[in-house]
Write an enzyme that holds these catalytic residues in place. Structure first.
Site, PDB file in Angstrom:
ATOM      1  CB  VAL A 226     -58.101 -92.166  16.283  1.00 22.35           C
ATOM      2  CG1 VAL A 226     -58.418 -91.691  17.725  1.00 22.35           C
ATOM      3  CG2 VAL A 226     -57.366 -93.744  16.032  1.00 22.35           C
ATOM      4  N   GLY A 227     -60.899 -90.814  17.676  1.00 18.96           N
ATOM      5  CA  GLY A 227     -61.299 -90.185  17.835  1.00 18.96           C
ATOM      6  C   GLY A 227     -63.137 -89.970  17.285  1.00 18.96           C
ATOM      7  N   GLY A 228     -63.002 -90.874  16.454  1.00 22.97           N
ATOM      8  CA  GLY A 228     -64.643 -90.834  15.395  1.00 22.97           C
ATOM      9  C   GLY A 228     -65.771 -90.175  16.111  1.00 22.97           C
ATOM     10  N   GLY A 229     -65.867 -90.277  17.344  1.00 21.82           N
ATOM     11  CA  GLY A 229     -67.401 -89.599  17.698  1.00 21.82           C
ATOM     12  C   GLY A 229     -68.534 -90.221  17.516  1.00 21.82           C
ATOM     13  CG  ASP A 250     -64.616 -90.295  20.459  1.00 15.49           C
ATOM     14  OD1 ASP A 250     -64.773 -90.657  21.918  1.00 15.49           O
ATOM     15  OD2 ASP A 250     -64.220 -89.839  19.657  1.00 15.49           O
ATOM     16  CG  LEU A 251     -63.028 -90.236  25.305  1.00 15.02           C
ATOM     17  CD1 LEU A 251     -62.654 -88.503  26.187  1.00 15.02           C
ATOM     18  CD2 LEU A 251     -61.095 -90.551  26.105  1.00 15.02           C
ATOM     19  CG  MET A 272     -56.052 -90.658  21.568  1.00 11.42           C
ATOM     20  SD  MET A 272     -56.195 -89.335  19.819  1.00 11.42           S
ATOM     21  CE  MET A 272     -56.604 -87.444  20.691  1.00 11.42           C
ATOM     22  CE  LYS A 285     -64.425 -83.340   9.978  1.00 11.05           C
ATOM     23  NZ  LYS A 285     -65.299 -83.412  11.374  1.00 11.05           N
ATOM     24  CG  HIS A 289     -58.887 -79.051  16.638  1.00 13.05           C
ATOM     25  ND1 HIS A 289     -59.182 -77.662  15.904  1.00 13.05           N
ATOM     26  CD2 HIS A 289     -59.382 -79.435  16.962  1.00 13.05           C
ATOM     27  CE1 HIS A 289     -60.527 -77.844  15.622  1.00 13.05           C
ATOM     28  NE2 HIS A 289     -60.157 -79.449  16.451  1.00 13.05           N
TER      29      HIS A 289
END
Ligand code: SAH
Length: 384
Positions: A226-229, A250-251, A272, A285, A289
């Site tokens: 998720v958010g795997g670029g 990802d987006l 997500m 990953k 943050h």
């Protein structure tokens, strides 16, 4: 031990006395040394941005590549000749190199037979080489881009302003959130994705070779990053585990146009906070943050819905503030990146307690922290 950063070099003294005040009218030999040390301390913090700028200059002048191309340690004159700098700047190049030797980017070697000083690469500068598989230059250039550093100049203003709940200093100054900026500026989007990818090139290698990760994904049939670029991590996992179906999520503007490998790697676009593709393992990953607690809880709930209750695992790669370490560089990097997250997206690096409370609020049962990725940890979270 310091209760904020868990290292011994930063000591919080618990006392009910005020710090000793110095009388400016009676400066003795003893307190004049303290006074000059404090003055130097302020200088070092005032000018430490020049460490960043010297690094940026070295990358942009391609100094590491010039040394590598030379094939052996290089003299100042040879270096000046090989860079496209003005001929009358050789002494200034000496000043730049002196600082970069001091910061461990280069090392001085005395060449034989005439004992001339020459510069060589260290591991730190090898990781800035354009043709190095772990080249970190795009990450450094992204983080030192004026649009990113500008927000930090306005932190005081942001602290005083009454901003919306999730308005960051970046948002206040640029009039849009960082992801809005990334998605609207093609060149910046490419730089951002390349910067994240170069970090993932190192971490994916360390991760897939670690016995801890092997233990976590053994027998697992499906994984979503998720958010795997751009899929750097996903590709490394798909290659190491050909039997595992891997999805990079990802987006849409990030994954549009990216092709899977036709076997066990596919790309899916989405948010997500809305829904996440189902899988036995979800990996995230560095995609938490930069978000507020409310948003992280929302995404964690979507992760829980996407995981099987039995045997499902969420693996988060992030920092855990306060994890004991003997390496002062780790806590230094954690504290600085925490400020960067605040400045760019009103995000934060979290302590174990803060992570725990997010996991419990999102309905997860338990977690386990493996601090095996330098300043970052693998956080394993169990749905049931
Ligand atoms: N995991 C990658 C990228 C980290 S950067 C790595 O470590 O290299 C954070 C990523 O989260 C970016 O790729 C960004 O596009 C993605 N992202 C941001 N908002 C998102 C959302 N709402 N849903 C899914 N991905 C998102």
């Amino acid at each position: 031990m310091c209760i904020y950063c868990s290292i011994n070099s930063c000591i919080i003294v618990i006392t009910n006395k005020w710090a000793k005040k110095m009388d400016p009218n009676t400066i003795s030999n003893e307190n004049s040394k303290e006074l000059l040390d404090a003055l130097t301390h302020i200088w070092n913090h005032t000018f430490s941005f020049l460490n960043s700028m010297a690094l940026k200059c070295a990358i942009q002048l391609e100094i590491p590549d010039a040394i590598q191309k030379h094939g052996k340690p290089i003299t100042l004159k040879e270096l000046a000749n090989s860079l496209s700098i003005h001929p009358n700047k050789t002494h200034s190049l000496y000043q730049l190199m002196r600082l970069l030797v001091h910061s461990n980017f280069f090392i001085i070697k005395k060449s034989t037979p005439n004992q001339e000083e020459t510069y060589d690469l260290t591991l730190n500068s090898q990781l800035l080489l354009k043709n190095h598989p772990f080249n970190q230059s795009p990450f450094a250039i992204l983080e030192m881009d004026p649009i990113i550093t500008e927000s930090a100049h306005h932190l005081d203003e942001w602290f005083k302003n009454e901003n919306d709940e999730d308005e960051s200093p970046f948002h206040m100054i640029q009039g849009k959130k960082i992801y809005e900026h990334i998605s609207s500026e093609l060149k910046f989007n490419d730089l951002f994705n390349e910067a994240m990818s170069c970090d993932s090139r190192i971490i994916s290698k360390v991760l897939v070779n670690s016995s801890e990760f092997k233990g976590l994904v053994e027998g697992v049939e499906s994984l979503v990053d998720v958010g795997g670029g751009d899929g750097t991590m996903g590709k490394a996992i798909a290659e190491a585990y050909p039997e595992m179906q891997c999805i990079v999520f990802d987006l849409p503007h990030v994954v549009n146009g990216l092709q899977g490998n036709g076997r066990n790697l596919t790309y899916v676009g989405g948010r997500m906070f809305d829904a996440i593709p189902h899988a036995q393992v979800i990996l995230i990953k560095w995609a938490f943050h930069n978000w507020s607690d409310e948003n992280v809880i929302k995404a964690l709930k979507r992760c829980k819905e996407a995981l099987p209750n039995k045997g499902g695992k969420l693996i988060i790669i992030e920092m855990v503030m306060g994890i004991p370490s003997d390496n002062v560089n780790y806590s230094n990097a954690q504290l600085l990146i925490d400020m960067q997250m605040l400045s760019a997206s009103r995000g934060k690096e979290r302590t174990e307690q803060q992570w725990k409370s997010l996991f419990l609020d999102a309905g997860f049962r338990d977690y386990n922290i493996l601090p095996i990725l330098g300043p970052r940890s693998i956080i394993q979270v169990f749905p049931a």
